[in-house]
Every structure is written in structure tokens, then in C-alpha cells.
Design a protein around this motif. Structure first.
Motif, short mmCIF file in Angstrom:
data_model
loop_
_atom_site.label_atom_id
_atom_site.label_comp_id
_atom_site.label_asym_id
_atom_site.label_seq_id
_atom_site.Cartn_x
_atom_site.Cartn_y
_atom_site.Cartn_z
N PHE A 324 0.85 -1.19 0.00
CA PHE A 324 0.00 0.00 0.00
C PHE A 324 0.88 1.24 0.00
O PHE A 324 1.93 1.26 0.64
N GLY A 325 0.42 2.30 -0.64
CA GLY A 325 1.11 3.59 -0.59
C GLY A 325 2.35 3.61 -1.45
O GLY A 325 2.62 2.70 -2.24
N LYS A 326 3.11 4.67 -1.29
CA LYS A 326 4.33 4.84 -2.08
C LYS A 326 5.42 5.35 -1.16
O LYS A 326 5.15 5.74 -0.02
N VAL A 327 6.63 5.39 -1.68
CA VAL A 327 7.76 5.75 -0.83
C VAL A 327 7.55 7.14 -0.23
O VAL A 327 7.91 7.39 0.91
N THR A 410 -10.62 -7.92 20.80
CA THR A 410 -11.20 -7.46 19.54
C THR A 410 -10.59 -6.12 19.20
O THR A 410 -10.67 -5.18 19.98
N TRP A 411 -9.96 -6.08 18.06
CA TRP A 411 -9.14 -4.93 17.71
C TRP A 411 -9.45 -4.55 16.27
O TRP A 411 -9.44 -5.38 15.38
N ASP A 412 -9.78 -3.28 16.06
CA ASP A 412 -9.98 -2.81 14.70
C ASP A 412 -8.89 -1.79 14.39
O ASP A 412 -8.80 -0.75 15.05
N TRP A 413 -8.10 -2.11 13.40
CA TRP A 413 -6.92 -1.28 13.15
C TRP A 413 -7.28 0.13 12.70
O TRP A 413 -6.47 1.04 12.74
N LYS A 414 -8.56 0.34 12.27
CA LYS A 414 -8.94 1.65 11.77
C LYS A 414 -9.48 2.56 12.88
O LYS A 414 -9.45 3.77 12.75
N THR A 415 -9.98 1.92 13.97
CA THR A 415 -10.59 2.75 15.01
C THR A 415 -10.00 2.54 16.38
O THR A 415 -9.96 3.47 17.19
N SER A 416 -9.49 1.33 16.68
CA SER A 416 -9.06 1.04 18.04
C SER A 416 -7.82 1.82 18.50
O SER A 416 -7.79 2.30 19.62
N PRO A 417 -6.80 1.96 17.65
CA PRO A 417 -5.60 2.64 18.16
C PRO A 417 -5.92 4.06 18.59
O PRO A 417 -6.74 4.74 17.97
N SER A 418 -5.28 4.52 19.68
CA SER A 418 -5.60 5.86 20.15
C SER A 418 -4.87 6.93 19.35
O SER A 418 -5.12 8.11 19.53
N ASN A 419 -3.97 6.53 18.45
CA ASN A 419 -3.25 7.54 17.67
C ASN A 419 -3.64 7.53 16.20
O ASN A 419 -2.92 8.04 15.36
N VAL A 420 -4.80 6.92 15.88
CA VAL A 420 -5.18 6.84 14.47
C VAL A 420 -5.91 8.13 14.05
O VAL A 420 -6.64 8.72 14.82
N MET A 421 -5.61 8.57 12.82
CA MET A 421 -6.29 9.75 12.29
C MET A 421 -6.70 9.46 10.86
O MET A 421 -5.98 8.78 10.14
N GLU A 422 -7.81 9.99 10.46
CA GLU A 422 -8.20 9.89 9.06
C GLU A 422 -7.24 10.75 8.25
O GLU A 422 -6.84 11.82 8.68
N ASN A 423 -6.90 10.28 7.06
CA ASN A 423 -5.89 11.01 6.29
C ASN A 423 -6.30 11.10 4.82
O ASN A 423 -5.48 10.94 3.92
N GLY A 424 -7.59 11.26 4.61
CA GLY A 424 -8.05 11.43 3.24
C GLY A 424 -8.20 10.11 2.49
O GLY A 424 -8.22 9.04 3.07
N VAL A 425 -8.30 10.19 1.18
CA VAL A 425 -8.50 9.03 0.32
C VAL A 425 -7.51 9.11 -0.83
O VAL A 425 -7.18 10.20 -1.30
N TRP A 426 -6.99 7.94 -1.23
CA TRP A 426 -6.10 7.92 -2.40
C TRP A 426 -6.90 8.30 -3.63
O TRP A 426 -8.03 7.85 -3.78
N TRP A 431 -5.14 4.06 -7.73
CA TRP A 431 -5.36 2.87 -6.91
C TRP A 431 -4.55 1.67 -7.39
O TRP A 431 -3.95 0.95 -6.60
N ALA A 432 -4.54 1.52 -8.69
CA ALA A 432 -3.86 0.34 -9.23
C ALA A 432 -2.40 0.33 -8.80
O ALA A 432 -1.82 -0.72 -8.52
N GLU A 433 -1.82 1.50 -8.71
CA GLU A 433 -0.42 1.61 -8.33
C GLU A 433 -0.24 1.53 -6.82
O GLU A 433 0.69 0.90 -6.31
N LEU A 434 -1.17 2.16 -6.09
CA LEU A 434 -0.97 2.36 -4.65
C LEU A 434 -1.62 1.30 -3.79
O LEU A 434 -1.32 1.18 -2.61
#
Lengths: 438, 653
Positions: A324-327, A410-426, A431-434
Motif C-alpha cells: 500500500f502507498g508509495k515511498v 477485539t481490535w480494529d486497526w482503523k478505530t481502536s488505536p488511540s493515535n489513528v487519524m483519518e488522512n483522506g482518500v487515495w 489505486w492500481a499503483e498504490l
């Protein structure tokens, strides 16, 4: 006229002798370090101490660059290496090859040395806090004419590395014995790979030094070692006993294999990594693996990114699961080994924070996990020397909140961590690349 | 320096001037003379200091050079340490209270209770306490249940070992005279007891005496009738402490003797180790081994609180050829002082373990912690040698392991190498160079592979709440997974412990006392590589082929079952329908006087042992794959257990 000559001679003599004296004093001050080292090495030979030189000031004179520069300078004939300005020289002692001899303190005294022995708990037994052995020697300081030789005891630890303890003075010890602030070893515990040694001659003295001096010196700068908090881990395990079902045992075995494989692979291409997320929490909280975590998480600084990371892992037999993502932004790699997942998060440094990214494959949503800045220390997990953030509590707290010490199944990687932030959408076009899922 | 006027004495060069000027000049001159003097002195001082510094430099350099040259001479020189001087403080007096009664005994020294026993049905007999006559410390505590036979002999042995001059305290709980024979009573009399000869059934008695010296006090109360006990007695007395010099021996002042001295000032009952004149050695310097493959293998000695056993064990271990004391760690279950004293006497490393759980689970947890710690302490080791405190090891123990240890790496079908042959008794073991493969895990001096422990055993080791024997657990098929152990025909360890969790005197007498133990040094083992999985089958087939069939019509328990030959190989077939059908083997084991409590020491239904110096192969038909070698005409021997089971089942070890 002869009277004049005599006076002049007297003055000349006086001036030259005082110059000579100043020179002598200066030279003697430097020379004393060599003498001390020499007489210490004689003592060490007598007690068959398996020593090697680890003094960074001396070793840096021996590193490749320094030697090249040196050729151009006029070499100092007698004491080009050992006579540094520091009043300390550090040696390491391979503790498993040596047995403490009770005659040593007396013999040192006879040679004029004052000896300060610093001992401490044996960490190899502390991991099972039901065991207690004798304290082991950690540091010896030999002092002669105000000059100090530090002997650092290196112990073999499981995980195939050498360990030395922190130097801590007891209440009844002489705080002015040495300039403790100037010691290069002992502020913290340290971990080293076992160096290959060579015998060399420095200023006419036989000493062993690491063969690859440059490598040793760079290792030395990041050698700080954190012992797992075994007592807290035991308390935790009393509250929440470990799962000893065959599945959990099997999972731990697989994690161990995978972690060893990852460490080997990344070491081969010289990419440093550290334990992150759940794996880091497992080390910090219970000195082992959280049996229901189902994956292994590691972090790598984006500065250390190399394009051949993927091929290195696939060559080692792992299967790329997704990328996922790029350098430049939110890079994340996942590999599969049997049925255990290895997640590699790349960390970006924003100066006042460090962060890594997350991507939801089906929606293209981006997430950002923010951590306070941290540095890296060595630690031991599953018989492996691995890095963890030195500021582990802050790291774990940022990730899991203040109640990290309570297991959450029960852990949801998108909401459970206390340091998670929404960061927009690719942007959908990329998408095909990222977002590559295999 | 520039302000300095040169050559002040040079009168002839002073220009002729006016008198006043001259006087001024002269005045100035005299003033400057002091300065000049001062400067001259300073110059001389400078020069002197320079010279001194130089001389010091030269001397230092020379001293270092000399030391280098002399370093060789120093190598083995023993530094002459001053004897630690002890303050001859004022002699102290100890108040001693000793109580003897039917249900309780206690001993208090200066108000501190050093012995208290009021448990029911425990601690019957004569309690003996040994005090150091200089410090008043308790050096030994023993109970001799002289109500039972032979215990008085043990007491005589013990009392004779105690150094002269020690303070001995005796007290009886419940009954201590039924089997107290005259020899013991006479010894007590010679120690100073007035009443020992008349001690009898259910008397209460206390005695405080210095060995070879004065009697501090004795009290005795006779039992009025057979069914009742004597009245409780309480003896209060004082003991004058002596100067410590008188309590110590004057051994040469070496590192070894310092350890000895410390040990002997703390404990008693180790015989000649503390003898002043001719002390037993505590360093043994056995021969090294050529090509020692186990020199760097850690040795874990698993111990509890049986310090006398540990002492005997470590003596035999440190005397074995090729031993490396650096690799030995003694793991003590509990914070007991005396076992630690023994470990320190021999200059070894000791680790104490906080007991977890109870009974066999405690032992099992101690094993786990010890094995984990062994591999922690020696991360570079691929194996560990595991020993227990109640074993003697043979002189060629390490030689035996050194010759076989490579098999663990080369043969995946191996579980361990053990020094113990469960069926190797005096009359059934013969050849010290012969090795077997067996399906059981004998323990009692064995080698554990690190990968087996770390990858398989440690993660699922029984937890503290499971009251399992660790060795029984290791023998379970889930753990053993069909793998085998290598054992010698003649055991390289000897189990001497008669007190222990699963052990008592009778059990030891029947199953362990007659075990064969190798005493031959440097035995060269035969065809070690033929012990590997496939090679061993070839070897077995060869043996079966050359073996003569025994006469199956005779009773196998009769002596005549075996011909009076020597050095021959025989084969016999016994009935064993299934794994659980152990009747015939058990009966046969009973009459052969080998291990009969469960089925042990076989390889695929085949036992190998010696009878009358002949090698005998016992094949279980039909479960053994070697049954095919049975001639059709031969009926396998079938033995029935005697109709009535005698006694209760003895606990397994």
C-alpha cells in the motif's frame, strides 16, 4: 668576558631546562596513560583475561579513514595511539572465557592499582525471576596515577549477542573514583554482535581489537540495550495467564521463526527495523508474543527504504500479500509466511512527530498513526536481538492508550488505536499503483 | 626576563661614575642580589625537579619492563596473603535450653530457637545439634530415629565425624531407645553422658556436651511404665565460647583452604574434609580427555536440600576425566544454606530457585527453570548435560558422552543420550563398550539437545498446577514421538539416594543397589555409528542371525535355562499380544531381578541383556517386528502372574 659567558650559560641552561621540564611534564602526563595500560596488560596477561580494546578514542584513530589521514602526518614514535587526552581507556572482557580469580585484587594492589569492582544481577537468570544466583561482575575500574582503565564484562546472551550491564554505583562507593561522566560504557546496558578479533601491536603493546573497527564504532553509538521488565511481565501473566493451547504454542513457534527470518533478511541488506504495534506491546508487556495477535509487526524508517526489500523477502521464501502507498507517502508492505502475516510499516519523520500510514484496500481510505519522536534501542525477544523504541512506554501508550496493560481481544486497526487519524482518500486513478493486493 | 640585569658581579665593567651614582648603583645591586639569589635557587630547583621527573620516568619505564620480564615468573606464584586477623574479643557465654518430651522437642541458643519439632507422627528419635564452639552457630542438625533398626549405626558414624571441640546437643522426641544398641550407648557414655547406659523405653533425655571435653548438662526422666512416657525435661545450661583460633585448623593459606576454612566453620558432618591434619582434597585435577567434544557443554546439577548427597555427587563429578568445572551449575530448589555451602566449597556456581508448587510439580518446575537457565547462561551451547544430586558419575562419564554426542546431531530419531541402563544390573550387564537404543527415557544423567528443549519441551512443559513427574511426562508418546535414547550396557551413573520424593530404603535396596556401574577409565566404545537408526537394524538382524535359540520347554526362571557357556548370543521369544500385555515380561523381569515395575529398556519389542556372560535377546511375540525370526515350531514363553498381588504398588521413579 668569561664571566659574562658563565652567566649567559647559566641563563641558557635555566631557560632550556624549564622548557625541557615543561615538555617533560606534558609528555609524562601523556605517557602515564601508556605506562598504565602497559602495566595493566601485564596484569591481565598474568590472570589470562580475554581482553580486547573497545576504547572509542583509540579505535577511531585506527579506523580506515583515520589511518589514511595519518599516513600524511608525521607519526608519533612512542605513543601514537594509547596516549589520548582522556584519562580513561576501555577494554572489554569476554566473561564466558574467564573465571574470576580471588587473587586479582591483591595482585592489582601490588602493582599500585586501585580496583573498583562493580557487580550486579545476572540478567540471564532474572528472566526467570524465581532464580537467584550470585551477582556477576559487570565493570572493573583500575586506577593508577589518576588514570583509569575500565574493564567491561561482556556476557553471551541467548540471541547470539554480547551484553554488558549498566554501571551503577552503590551508596557506599567512592563517587570520585573516576570521572564517571567521561566513561563511554556503562551509562546504559549495551548489546553487541560478537566481533571478530585480531591481535595487533599498538605503541609496542600487544592488544586485541575488533577486526572491523569502523563497524564496531558505529555499533557502539547505538548499542543501548533495554532489559525486558520481567517482573511486570510476570505480574501481568498472573492476572492474564498465557494461553498454552496447542494452537497458541504453535503460533508462538511460527512467530519466532518468522521474526528470526525477518531479522536475518533485513540484516543481509543492512536495513534496521524495530518491533512495532502488537509485537512491541507483547515484548513490553509480557516479554513474549501476544498469542491472539495473529501477525508480526515491524517498523522501518523510510530513510532506510531500499527497493530490494521486497525481493529480499520473496527470496527468503515469503509471499508478498499486499503493498500500500508509495515511498513518499504511507508505504506499507505485508508478507505471508505459512499462515502468519508480517506487516512492515514505514515511518515518516515530521520533526516533532513520527508517523506511519494505513490504507483500507476496498475504499482507498488513508489513515495516519502518530507517535512522539523516538530513538532505537536493542532488546531481546524469542532468543533474538531486536530493536525497540527506547521510549517504549510513550510509544505503546501513543498506540494503545493508557490502558495498554489490559488485554483487548477485539481490535480494529482503523478505530481502536488511540493515535489513528483519518488522512483522506487515495485518488482513484492511482489505486492500481498504490493498492496492490496479491 | 628582559628586566634582568646580566652579570651583576662584573665590577671592572662598571663605568666610573660619580660616587653618589655609584652608591645608588651599589644599593640597587645589593637589592638585586637577593633577587639573583632567589633566581639561582629557583633555577636549581627547576633543574632538580626536572632530574627527578626524568628519573621517575626512567624508573617507571624500567619497572614496567622488568615486570614484563618477570611476568613469566609470576604466572603460578601464589600471592602471600596475610592471614585475616580475628579480634580476640572477650569470650562469650551461650545460654542453651533443651527440651525433651513425647510430643515436642526444642533447642534454643541465646533465646533463638534453632530446633522446634512438635509435628505429630514426625521427628521421632534422637535429635542432634552441633554448634561451633567459637561462634555458637548451628553447624549440623540431624534426627536419628533410633526407634527403628540401624539408625543408631548412622548416629555413631555421624558422631565420629564431628570435629573434636564442637558442642553437641541431644534430645529425644517420643521414643529413641528401642533400637539404640550398646555400641551407641557406650559412645554416648564416652562423650560424657552419665545415664546413657540406663536409657530405656520412652525415657526423656537431654544432653549438652563438648566433644572430647566437658559436660555442660544432662537431664533424664524415666518412663514409669511401658504404656506411658517419661515426664518432659527442660535443661538450661551455659556454654563458654572459646577463641576462634582454637576452633580452627591451621591449613596452609591458599585459595582452596580459604574455601575449606569457610565451609568448615559453618557445617559439620562431611568427614575428613575438615580434618586438621590430613584434610580430604576439594580439587581433583582429573586427566583431560583427548578430543573432548563435551568440554563446552553446560552441566546442570539439579539439587534439593540433600547437602550430603550433593557433596558426594560433586566429588564424583569433579573427579571424572575431562570435566570442565567452569560449565557446571548447581540449581538448588529452595533457599537452603548448606547445599550452597557445598557448592561454594568446590568453587562452583550455584543458583537458587524459589520453590513453585508442591511435590512432583515442584520438582518439575525446578527442572524447567534449571534447564531454561542452563541454556540462558550458555547461549552458545547446543546441548546440556542433566544430572541429579543423588547420582555418582563414572570416571569415563564425559568420555562416554564425548564419543556419542555427535549422534544427536546426525540422527533425528534420537531423543536423548543417557548414562543409565534401566536393566543394567550386576548380573545383567557386562560390556562397558556396548551401546543400545531404547524406546524409554531413562534420565539419571543424560544429554538434552537444545533444539528439542526450546522448540518442543519448554513451550508445553507441564504447568505448576499439574502434579506430574517431569520424567513421566517426557516419556509420554506426545513428547517422545517415537524417538529413542542411546544408553550404555554398563551404566555410567549410579543412583545412591535412598531418601527422596519417590524413594525409600527398601525400594532402593531392591531396584538400585545392585545396579552395575562402570569403573573402567577411558573405555573405547564399539561401533558408535552403528547406533544410528538404519545401521542399528542391520546390527540387530546380524545378532538375531547368529543367535542360538534357547530351549523354550524349560522354565526361564531356572538357572539351567541358560547353558553354562560364555560369550555366546542367545535368543528367546516371549508372549506379548499388545503393548498393554506386560504379564510375561513382568514375570520374567521379576525372576531375572531386573526392573519389573513397568516395561522399560526395549527397542521395538526387543530387550538386550546379559546372563551368565552371554548376550540374551528377548523378543516379544507378536508385537515385535523381529517376531518373524521365530521358528514356527517354537511357542513363545508365557508366564502368568501369581494369583495374589503382593503388597501395594510401589511408586515409580
Amino acid at each position: 668576558m668569561p664571566r659574562v659567558n658563565r652567566t649567559v650559560v647559566l641563563y641558557l641552561l635555566l631557560i632550556s631546562s624549564s622548557v625541557f621540564l615543561l615538555f617533560q611534564l606534558y609528555y609524562y602526563r601523556k605517557y602515564v596513560s601508556k605506562l598504565t595500560v602497559k602495566s595493566f596488560l601485564a596484569l591481565a596477561r598474568r590472570f589470562r583475561m580475554p581482553l580486547f580494546l573497545i576504547d572509542t578514542a583509540v579505535l577511531s584513530l585506527l579506523s580506515q579513514d583515520a589511518l589514511r589521514q595519518r599516513d600524511r602526518l608525521v607519526p608519533e614514535p612512542h605513543c601514537g595511539f594509547l596516549c589520548t587526552d582522556r584519562p580513561i581507556t576501555a577494554f572489554a572482557l569476554q566473561a564466558n572465557q574467564w573465571k574470576y580469580d580471588v587473587a586479582l585484587p591483591l595482585a592489582a594492589e601490588q602493582k599500585g592499582f586501585e580496583l573498583l569492582e562493580l557487580r550486579g544481577e545476572d540478567p540471564r537468570l532474572a528472566s526467570l525471576d524465581t532464580l537467584s544466583g550470585d551477582d556477576i561482575p559487570l565493570h572493573f575500574l583500575f586506577r593508577l596515577h589518576g588514570y583509569v582503565i575500565q574493564v567491561v564484562f561482556l556476557y553471551e546472551r541467548s540471541g547470539n549477542y554480547l551484553w554488558h550491564g549498566a554501571l551503577r554505583l552503590h551508596a557506599d562507593m567512592d563517587r570520585s573514583f573516576a570521572a564517571f561522566k567521561q566513561l563511554e560504557y556503562g551509562r546504559h546496558a549495551g548489546a553487541y554482535d560478537r566481533p571478530e578479533l585480531v591481535l595487533t601491536v599498538l605503541d609496542g603493546l600487544d592488544v586485541r581489537i575488533p577486526r572491523n573497527v569502523t563497524r564496531f564504532l558505529s555499533e557502539q553509538r547505538h548499542a543501548r540495550f533495554l532489559e525486558c521488565r520481567y517482573r511486570d511481565a510476570r505480574n501481568f501473566l498472573q492476572l492474564y495467564p498465557d494461553d498454552s493451547s496447542p494452537d497458541a504454542v504453535d503460533f508462538r513457534r511460527k512467530v519466532k521463526q518468522l521474526l528470526h527470518l525477518a531479522a536475518r533478511t533485513l540484516a543481509r541488506i543492512n536495513v534496521p527495523f524495530w518491533l512495532s504495534s502488537g509485537t512491541c506491546l507483547g515484548w513490553f508487556r509480557q516479554c513474549s508474543v501476544i498469542s491472539y495477535s495473529r501477525d508480526v509487526d515491524i517498523g522501518i524508517f523510510i530513510a532506510d527504504y531500499r527497493p530490494d526489500i521486497i525481493s529480499a523477502f520473496t527470496d527468503a521464501g515469503l509471499k508478498l500479500k499486499h503493498k500500500f502507498g508509495k515511498v513518499e507517502d504511507s508505504l506499507e508492505l505485508s508478507f505471508l509466511s505459512f499462515d502468519v502475516k508480517l506487516d512492515i510499516f514505514f515511518f515518516y519523520d515530521d520533526g516533532d512527530v513520527m508517523w506511519n500510514g494505513g490504507t483500507q484496500a476496498k475504499s482507498g481510505r488513508k489513515f495516519k498513526y502518530v507517535f512522539p519522536p523516538f530513538s532505537l534501542c536493542w532488546a531481546e525477544l524469542l532468543e533474538l536481538k531486536v530493536r525497540v523504541p527506547c521510549e517504549t512506554v510513550d510509544y505503546v501508550t501513543a498506540n494503545y492508550g493508557a490502558s495498554w496493560s489490559v488485554p483487548v481481544r477485539t481490535w480494529d486497526w482503523k478505530t481502536s488505536p488511540s493515535n489513528v487519524m483519518e488522512n483522506g482518500v487515495w485518488p482513484p486513478g492511482e489505486w492500481a499503483e498504490l493498492i496492490q493486493v496479491y | 626576563m628582559e628586566t634582568w640585569t646580566p652579570n651583576p658581579r662584573a665590577k671592572p665593567f662598571i663605568p666610573r661614575q660619580q660616587r653618589s651614582l655609584y652608591l645608588t648603583w651599589k644599593y640597587k645591586l645589593t637589592n638585586k642580589r637577593t633577587i639573583r639569589r632567589f633566581c639561582q635557587a629557583a633555577a636549581v630547583l627547576f633543574l632538580l625537579v626536572t632530574v627527578i621527573v626524568n628519573i621517575k620516568l626512567i624508573l617507571d619505564t624500567r619497572r614496567v619492563a622488568n615486570e614484563d620480564a618477570a611476568a613469566q615468573e609470576y604466572e603460578d606464584a601464589v600471592p602471600n596473603m596475610e592471614t585475616p586477623r580475628r579480634q580476640a574479643n572477650g569470650r562469650k557465654v551461650l545460654d542453651i535450653e533443651v527440651y525433651s518430651s513425647r510430643s515436642k522437642v526444642y533447642v534454643a541458643v541465646d533465646g533463638t530457637t534453632v530446633l522446634e519439632d512438635d509435628m505429630r507422627e514426625q521427628g521421632r528419635g534422637i535429635h542432634v545439634i552441633v554448634l561451633n564452639q567459637a561462634t555458637g552457630h548451628v553447624m549440623a542438625k540431624r534426627i536419628f530415629d533410633t526407634y527403628s533398626p540401624h539408625e543408631d549405626e548412622a548416629m555413631i558414624l555421624f558422631l565420629n565425624m564431628v570435629t573434636r571441640g564442637r558442642v553437641l546437643i541431644f534430645t529425644i522426641k517420643d521414643e529413641g531407645t528401642f533400637h539404640l544398641k550398646d555400641a551407641a550407648k557406650n559412645l554416648l557414655k564416652s562423650l560424657g553422658s552419665q545415664v546413657s547406659l540406663s536409657l530405656s523405653w520412652r525415657d526423656m533425655w537431654t544432653l549438652v556436651v563438648k566433644k572430647g571435653g566437658q559436660v555442660y548438662g544432662e537431664k533424664h526422666s524415666k518412663s514409669p511404665a511401658l504404656s506411658t512416657w517419661g515426664d518432659p525435661v527442660l535443661l538450661k545450661t551455659e556454654v563458654q565460647l572459646t577463641a576462634s583460633e582454637e576452633a580452627e585448623c591451621h591449613w596452609a593459606d591458599t585459595e582452596l583452604n580459604r574455601r575449606r576454612k569457610l565451609f568448615c566453620s559453618k557445617v559439620e558432618g562431611y568427614g575428613s574434609i575438615c580434618s586438621c591434619k590430613d584434610p580430604a582434597p576439594i580439587e581433583f585435577n582429573p586427566d583431560p580427555l583427548l578430543n573432548n567434544n563435551v568440554f563446552n557443554v553446560p552441566v546442570a546439577v539439579i539439587a534439593g536440600n540433600r547437602p550430603n548427597y550433593l557433596y558426594r555427587m560433586l566429588r564424583s563429578l569433579l573427579s571424572a576425566h575431562g570435566v570442565n568445572p567452569q560449565m557446571i551449575t548447581v540449581f538448588i530448589d529452595g533457599y537452603y544454606e548448606e547445599p550452597m555451602d557445598v557448592v561454594e566449597l568446590f568453587g562452583l556456581k550455584g543458583v537458587q530457585h524459589t520453590p513453585i508448587s508442591i511435590k512432583n510439580a515442584r520438582v518439575s518446575q525446578h527442572y524447567k527453570a534449571s534447564l531454561t537457565a542452563s541454556f540462558n547462561l550458555h547461549p552458545e551451547a547446543n546441548y546440556a548435560i542433566v544430572l541429579e544430586e543423588d547420582l555418582d558419575v563414572s570416571i569415563d562419564f564425559f568420555s562416554f558422552l564425548s564419543q556419542t554426542i555427535h549422534l544427536l546431531d546426525e540422527d533425528d530419531s534420537l531423543y536423548c543420550i543417557s548414562a543409565w541402563n534401566d536393566q543394567g544390573y550386576e548380573h545383567t550387564a557386562e560390556d562397558p563398550s556396548l551401546l543400545y537404543r531404547v524406546e524409554s527415557m531413562p534420565g539419571l544423567g543424560w544429554v538434552l539437545k537444545k533444539s528439542l528443549y526450546k522448540d518442543e519441551l519448554e513451550p508445553k512443559w507441564p504447568t505448576p498446577e499439574k502434579l506430574w513427574d517431569w520424567d513421566m511426562w517426557m516419556r509420554m508418546p506426545e513428547q517422545r514421538k517415537g524417538r529413542e535414547c542411546i544408553i550404555p550396557d554398563v551404566s555410567r551413573s549410579y543412583h545412591f539416594g535412598i531418601i527422596g520424593l519417590n524413594m525409600n530404603g527398601y525400594f532402593h535396596e531392591v531396584y538400585f543397589k545392585k545396579h552395575k556401574f562402570n569403573t573402567v577409565p577411558n573405555v573405547q566404545l564399539k561401533n558408535v555409528d552403528s547406533l544410528k537408526k538404519d545401521a542399528y537394524e542391520v546390527e540387530i538382524q546380524r545378532l538375531l542371525k547368529e543367535a542360538e535359540l534357547l530351549d523354550h520347554s524349560k522354565n526361564p526362571c531356572d538357572d539351567s535355562f541358560l547353558p553354562d557357556s560364555e560369550g555366546k548370543t542367545y535368543v528367546m521369544f516371549i508372549k506379548m499380544e499388545a503393548e498393554t500385555d506386560t504379564a510375561t515380561w513382568t514375570e520374567l523381569a521379576k525372576c531375572l531381578h531386573v526392573w519389573d515395575l513397568d516395561v522399560r529398556g526395549n527397542h521395538r519389542g526387543l530387550w538386550r541383556l546379559f546372563r551368565k556372560r552371554n548376550h540374551v535377546l528377548v523378543v516379544a511375540v507378536p508385537i515385535s517386528p523381529y517376531s518373524v525370526k521365530k521358528p514356527v515350531a517354537v511357542t513363545p514363553i508365557h508366564l502368568e502372574p501369581p494369583p495374589k498381588e503382593e503388597g501395594g504398588a510401589v511408586e515409580q521413579i
